[in-house]
Design an enzyme around this catalytic site. Structure first.
Site: not given
Lengths: 515, 515
Positions: A280-283, A305, A399
């Site tokens: 996933g996107v994130g820090n 993704e 997603g």
């Protein structure tokens, strides 16, 4: 792997619109926006802050505002790949121009309208969008508004920095508006793999993809030129936020995940090169990826993704051999790195439609290692990814369900507390469930990691409380758990239902989950 | 499609054990049970009341009881396909012989032990079991205890009335005990399709199955003869309960579902022959299937878990052309019908391992129409399939998640009330979530049907309350919903968390959900 070199470069140079027919339809963003009527349903490009149309949404928002000022209604339904940027979601939401938004957003203005009840929002699994729209019950798609990097002489569209649902929008819409963005590197040409083999049942065939680098489609989007009503040249950057440098907590979480992966490799349950990574996107995800760059697992692959900063770094250092995704999500610095070495990256990055990047068939086959963020987990391992205090949407499931449900190992990560400790991310009962106990294998916080595989619910609770909860909340969780065991009418998943959500109600009334 | 006729019939006749080597290992159930030590993990055959071992579990339960009476501990872990029958789950649970049970059960004695906290129970997606066991973190499989219909001269095993996880147990176990049940029709030979192409990632390939009737494997189970430590001849019937004749409510629910399917066909969203049907086991599903037999959709196909009475009837009348499943679940009368015409049924029924019958890749590809029962749904469409009042396990998720998550249309059915109206099956918030709002398309009760596709949460709530809730509870649900909208900190999915589970707590304290 790529198409013959001869085909590429057909549109190189400053003129990105090489098809004569389509060049004749060039107009301004205002003129193009004027072609969109009230109550239209618009399928727009865009996935994270990449590849969204940069000019027409703003012009449309301005037009909507004008109409509203004259006292008339004007809203549209906006479908995209996923989130976009302030120039799209922000402006249209601020203009009260969106009736229904789907399938994902992360814009503050848009989120505010949704949570105030002024905007309808459909939060769908990203891999399902194309299918459900083709299925037909979402209604008719009036306009496709799609950013591309260029148009070849033959009228093929060179996708830009995201693919998302563009194939589906172009195929299904009555009319098409193209934005040709010369800011996008023309050398993206050849990086994409657009698979045209999908169908509705009973006509579906196996998707013959067996590795993240496989190309099973063509590098261009197709579009019936007769449907194109406007071509709008733009020169505007994608807008992605840079990640924070890893802090203590994210480094600790990353450490736990890396130690877990190492443990699995040592026990022969994962190969030394792991399995295709989804992140996933994130820090936190970024920190885990950066940690992998220092680790001994090489060469890795990614089937994910979004290609974010850390993933690009791993590609640069060749820790990551290949990455498959549907979009970039790069900071300015990473964007420059991509441009500087795009010839190499183009051989090792594949951008696909999101119905393929997130396809359950492929995710299951490849055995993805899925790593996604969460808002909260409960003591039995149910995950809330979408709703703060059960009611307020944060972003959406995106997603995460596509990957978690079919992953080989599905990992959820978060700090153990939020709001300076006023919120515990480990709670007695999740206030909303997006991933059920059946689909969650591993939970990690800065406190530690709980491997839930093979554990019945009560043993899961012990692991999650002992290893993942913040020490400030651990005793209260144990107390709840023990009293639930003592009083529940069934001991498979003991709950005290009169208290199960009391941590959330306490936060709502007192601003803290602490007793 | 079938193997050459010459091979079949090799074991016809009374003697079902044609392999000389294996015939030499014939012994009694007691002798075989004596080969199983304390703390063993046993992979048993059985899926619904079909194909489970009939003699050795009882002998083992007796042995465990004896050991317990002498003051020593003796438990085993029991893995199966799914539920079995009193002769297996019931006896072993009553003997306090099971330490850990997975992945599904529906036995009253077993359920009682689980809910009293005396037995550990792992409730897994049925399609995941083979994968997670192969993956290795479930630990070692000591014994496979598998019922077969016969053994060929070459030592191949003719599966009996269910396949379940037998392939995996036979492949992975150190030692194998076979029960050869001469009650099972030998003419089952050739009905099964055992796919040996699965692998762990990164070695997985597409599963080349594109229709419910496709055969992609072999009709026999393989087993290393050196691992077989015992062969126990039995002659005992499967034990499946007959369904109730459809009552008013089930007929009404079936009517709503049939009307919905008809509506979808008329709108061109489903073909006239529908798409492959998946149907959970139960009275409502049975009624829907019987309704289809009177309808105009023909010829149909089924890609499902279990072939129950109504499905056999549909095959008989040729409303159903072919059915793929992993097990039978037939009443005595239907069992006789199967035997009487088994030559025909064998051409139109395929029994597969449950990892294939429930495989996400195939379910998605075929576009199954999934229909499953539920315990309760909440107003936003989250489904509880497993836990009564949030804590007490009923049976388990079984295959419902495998199908619902990847189905073309996923339908959940239930009466709107239970316990003579003391329980509303539509509640403000589900007390346990097995299928999230993202995976539930249609909910039907005897009151009506809510088509949730394309609806954001608040509009879903209106549909579910208006169409599915019982009139006695409708006003209270509306009242909750309206007050939640008025007070929730976010209006995407408005809840009043201090009341969300109050219907359940009221039932627990006062025996009714009525205010």
């Amino acid at each position: 792997m790529r198409s013959p070199t001869g085909r590429f470069g057909a549109t190189a140079g400053s003129d990105r619109i090489c098809s004569r027919g389509l060049a004749s339809r060039v107009m301004s963003a205002d003129e193009a926006a004027a072609l969109i009527g009230p109550d239209s349903t618009i399928g727009m490009s865009g996935f994270t802050g990449a590849g969204y149309p940069k000019a027409v949404p703003a012009a449309l928002a301005a037009r909507i505002k004008e109409v509203h000022e004259s006292g008339r209604p004007f809203t549209v339904s906006v479908w995209t790949g996923a989130s976009t940027a302030p120039e799209l979601d922000g402006l249209l939401a601020a203009a009260d121009g969106i009736d229904l938004r789907m399938p994902y957003q992360s814009d503050p203005a848009s989120r505010a309208k949704i949570n105030s009840g002024e905007m309808d929002y459909l939060d769908l699994h990203l891999s399902h969008v194309a299918q459900v729209v083709w299925e037909g019950f979402f209604g008719h798609l009036d306009v496709a508004l799609v950013e591309v990097a260029g148009i070849t002489e033959a009228g093929e569209l060179i996708p830009s920095s995201s693919v998302g649902n563009n194939k589906t929008w172009l195929d299904l819409a009555d009319r098409v508006i193209l934005e040709v963005n010369s800011w996008q590197p023309i050398e993206l040409e050849g990086m994409h793999d657009i698979y045209y083999g999908t169908a509705l049942p009973p006509h579906r065939k196996p998707i013959e993809l067996v590795g993240p680098a496989d190309r099973i489609g063509v590098p261009y989007l197709r579009c019936d030129p007769d449907k194109v009503v406007a071509v709008v040249p733009t020169h505007a950057p994608d807008r992605n936020t840079a990640f924070n440098a890893p802090d203590d907590d994210t480094v600790k979480i990353a450490g736990h995940v890396l130690e877990f992966l190492d443990h699995e490799v040592r026990h022969g349950r994962l190969p030394r090169t792991l399995l295709p990574l989804q992140s996933g996107v994130g820090n936190i995800a970024n920190a885990v990826l950066l940690g992998l760059d220092e680790g001994s697992f090489q060469p890795l692959t990614a089937y994910t993704e979004v290609i974010q900063d850390a993933m690009l770094q791993l590609l640069r250092t060749r820790t990551l051999q290949v990455a498959s995704a549907t979009a970039f999500s790069l900071s300015e610095a990473s964007e420059e790195e991509l441009r500087a070495n795009i010839g190499d990256y183009r051989e090792r990055i594949v951008l696909r439609p999101q119905e393929i990047s997130n396809h359950p068939e492929i995710v299951r086959r490849l055995g993805c290692l899925a790593m996604n963020g969460m808002i909260e987990a409960d003591i039995y391992g149910n995950i809330n990814s979408t709703h703060v205090m059960g009611s307020r949407i944060q972003n959406g499931i995106g997603g995460s369900g596509d990957f978690a449900r079919n992953a080989y190992i599905s990992i959820f990560v978060s700090s153990s507390i939020a709001k300076h400790g006023a919120i515990s991310c480990i709670v007695p009962m999740a206030s909303h469930v997006d991933h059920t106990e059946h689909d969650v294998h591993v939970i990690a916080t800065e406190q530690g990691l709980a491997d839930l595989r093979g554990l019945p619910p009560r043993r899961r609770a012990q692991q999650i409380i002992d290893r993942c909860a913040h020490p400030d909340y651990r005793d209260a969780l144990r107390d709840y758990f023990e009293r639930a065991i003592a009083t529940a009418p069934g001991k498979q998943t003991p709950h005290k239902l009169d208290e199960a959500l009391s941590w959330h109600t306490r936060y709502l009334s007192h601003g803290t989950m602490r007793a």
